[in-house]
Design a protein around this motif. Structure first.
Motif, PDB file in Angstrom:
ATOM      1  N   VAL A 133       0.845  -1.198   0.000  1.00 29.87           N
ATOM      2  CA  VAL A 133       0.000   0.000   0.000  1.00 29.87           C
ATOM      3  C   VAL A 133       0.880   1.247   0.000  1.00 29.87           C
ATOM      4  O   VAL A 133       0.557   2.245  -0.645  1.00 29.87           O
ATOM      5  CB  VAL A 133      -0.974   0.007   1.199  1.00 29.87           C
ATOM      6  N   GLU A 134       1.994   1.186   0.717  1.00 29.84           N
ATOM      7  CA  GLU A 134       2.908   2.331   0.750  1.00 29.84           C
ATOM      8  C   GLU A 134       3.447   2.650  -0.636  1.00 29.84           C
ATOM      9  O   GLU A 134       3.693   3.814  -0.958  1.00 29.84           O
ATOM     10  CB  GLU A 134       4.062   2.070   1.719  1.00 29.84           C
ATOM     11  N   VAL A 135       3.612   1.631  -1.468  1.00 32.53           N
ATOM     12  CA  VAL A 135       4.081   1.851  -2.838  1.00 32.53           C
ATOM     13  C   VAL A 135       2.967   2.489  -3.655  1.00 32.53           C
ATOM     14  O   VAL A 135       3.162   3.509  -4.316  1.00 32.53           O
ATOM     15  CB  VAL A 135       4.546   0.533  -3.490  1.00 32.53           C
ATOM     16  N   LYS A 136       1.776   1.905  -3.621  1.00 36.84           N
ATOM     17  CA  LYS A 136       0.638   2.459  -4.355  1.00 36.84           C
ATOM     18  C   LYS A 136      -0.623   1.661  -4.037  1.00 36.84           C
ATOM     19  O   LYS A 136      -0.577   0.443  -3.904  1.00 36.84           O
ATOM     20  CB  LYS A 136       0.897   2.436  -5.861  1.00 36.84           C
ATOM     21  N   PHE A 137      -1.732   2.379  -3.920  1.00 35.86           N
ATOM     22  CA  PHE A 137      -3.053   1.786  -3.757  1.00 35.86           C
ATOM     23  C   PHE A 137      -3.857   2.238  -4.976  1.00 35.86           C
ATOM     24  O   PHE A 137      -4.612   3.193  -4.925  1.00 35.86           O
ATOM     25  CB  PHE A 137      -3.683   2.262  -2.447  1.00 35.86           C
ATOM     26  N   PRO A 138      -3.651   1.559  -6.125  1.00 38.17           N
ATOM     27  CA  PRO A 138      -4.221   2.042  -7.381  1.00 38.17           C
ATOM     28  C   PRO A 138      -5.743   1.916  -7.458  1.00 38.17           C
ATOM     29  O   PRO A 138      -6.384   1.281  -6.621  1.00 38.17           O
ATOM     30  CB  PRO A 138      -3.546   1.169  -8.439  1.00 38.17           C
ATOM     31  N   THR A 139      -6.281   2.517  -8.499  1.00 41.33           N
ATOM     32  CA  THR A 139      -7.719   2.438  -8.727  1.00 41.33           C
ATOM     33  C   THR A 139      -8.164   0.981  -8.802  1.00 41.33           C
ATOM     34  O   THR A 139      -7.429   0.110  -9.270  1.00 41.33           O
ATOM     35  CB  THR A 139      -8.110   3.182 -10.018  1.00 41.33           C
ATOM     36  N   ALA A 140      -9.373   0.727  -8.335  1.00 38.18           N
ATOM     37  CA  ALA A 140     -10.023  -0.592  -8.310  1.00 38.18           C
ATOM     38  C   ALA A 140      -9.325  -1.602  -7.409  1.00 38.18           C
ATOM     39  O   ALA A 140      -9.596  -2.797  -7.500  1.00 38.18           O
ATOM     40  CB  ALA A 140     -10.215  -1.155  -9.715  1.00 38.18           C
ATOM     41  N   THR A 141      -8.466  -1.147  -6.513  1.00 43.60           N
ATOM     42  CA  THR A 141      -7.822  -2.067  -5.572  1.00 43.60           C
ATOM     43  C   THR A 141      -8.789  -2.404  -4.443  1.00 43.60           C
ATOM     44  O   THR A 141      -9.545  -1.563  -3.968  1.00 43.60           O
ATOM     45  CB  THR A 141      -6.521  -1.456  -5.025  1.00 43.60           C
ATOM     46  N   PHE A 142      -8.732  -3.658  -4.021  1.00 49.77           N
ATOM     47  CA  PHE A 142      -9.592  -4.193  -2.966  1.00 49.77           C
ATOM     48  C   PHE A 142      -8.703  -4.651  -1.819  1.00 49.77           C
ATOM     49  O   PHE A 142      -7.710  -5.348  -2.035  1.00 49.77           O
ATOM     50  CB  PHE A 142     -10.385  -5.374  -3.530  1.00 49.77           C
ATOM     51  N   ALA A 143      -9.030  -4.233  -0.610  1.00 52.66           N
ATOM     52  CA  ALA A 143      -8.250  -4.619   0.565  1.00 52.66           C
ATOM     53  C   ALA A 143      -9.193  -5.032   1.687  1.00 52.66           C
ATOM     54  O   ALA A 143     -10.314  -4.516   1.793  1.00 52.66           O
ATOM     55  CB  ALA A 143      -7.379  -3.453   1.028  1.00 52.66           C
ATOM     56  N   VAL A 144      -8.733  -5.952   2.521  1.00 56.23           N
ATOM     57  CA  VAL A 144      -9.532  -6.438   3.645  1.00 56.23           C
ATOM     58  C   VAL A 144      -8.699  -6.341   4.919  1.00 56.23           C
ATOM     59  O   VAL A 144      -7.551  -6.794   4.955  1.00 56.23           O
ATOM     60  CB  VAL A 144      -9.981  -7.902   3.435  1.00 56.23           C
ATOM     61  N   MET A 145      -9.310  -5.756   5.947  1.00 58.75           N
ATOM     62  CA  MET A 145      -8.667  -5.659   7.259  1.00 58.75           C
ATOM     63  C   MET A 145      -9.518  -6.343   8.307  1.00 58.75           C
ATOM     64  O   MET A 145     -10.748  -6.269   8.260  1.00 58.75           O
ATOM     65  CB  MET A 145      -8.497  -4.189   7.661  1.00 58.75           C
TER      66      MET A 145
END
Length: 181
Positions: A133-145
């Motif tokens: 994420v620190e590098v890039k969180f580009p468009t349409a990226t999905f993440a779960v916490m």
């Protein structure tokens, strides 16, 4: 334990310089990215008790295209506060959630979504996904916490663990960055 998933809107169209930011639609790559992410999310078998989203056109179109690929439409709670919100605003919005849903999907914009991950997931060197994420969180990226809280009102910094992240280019290299990105 609560689960928070984030989906950044797909690639938007910048061809009409007169269009308000709020009204920008998806471009062709964005449509493909949203569909690919919808198929991916379907494959994870994740379910969400609540879906909250920015009402910006590019977010609504991301949801529409992802839902088509997912093969299911979902009730969305539109909240204007998500539009270009800071992490602090997103945290406040999540703390206000009623009904104590166990799993929430938030669909919105950067830098707010990316900053939300930075605020919720400790920078302790144990999360390679956070480093991505620190590098890039580009468009349409999905993440779960996964969040170590019992109630949304208890949401606080560094209570999360980033357990999954998928970018469109992970699904199809043609959806990766171009020289114009």
């Amino acid at each position: 334990m609560k689960k928070l998933a984030l989906l950044r809107h797909a690639k938007s169209d910048w061809s009409d310089a007169r269009a308000r930011d709020f009204d920008r639609p998806l471009n062709a790559r964005g449509v493909r990215g949203a569909r690919a992410m919808g198929e991916y999310i379907k494959s994870t078998c994740l379910t969400f008790e609540r879906i909250i989203a920015s009402p910006a056109v590019r977010v609504a179109e991301t949801i529409e295209e992802a839902s088509k690929a997912w093969g299911h439409s979902f009730p969305v709670e539109w909240d204007r506060r998500i539009y270009l919100a800071s992490s602090a605003t997103l945290i406040d919005l999540l703390r206000e959630l009623s009904g104590e849903p166990e799993s929430v999907l938030m669909i919105g914009h950067n830098p707010g979504l990316e900053d939300l991950i930075f605020d919720l997931v400790p920078d302790d060197g144990t999360s390679p996904l956070r480093e991505d994420v620190e590098v890039k969180f580009p468009t349409a990226t999905f993440a779960v916490m996964e969040l170590a809280i019992e109630r949304w009102a208890d949401l606080d910094e560094r209570c999360g663990k980033l357990v999954a992240m998928k970018r469109p280019r992970d699904l199809d290299p043609a959806l990766g960055p171009t020289l114009n990105d």
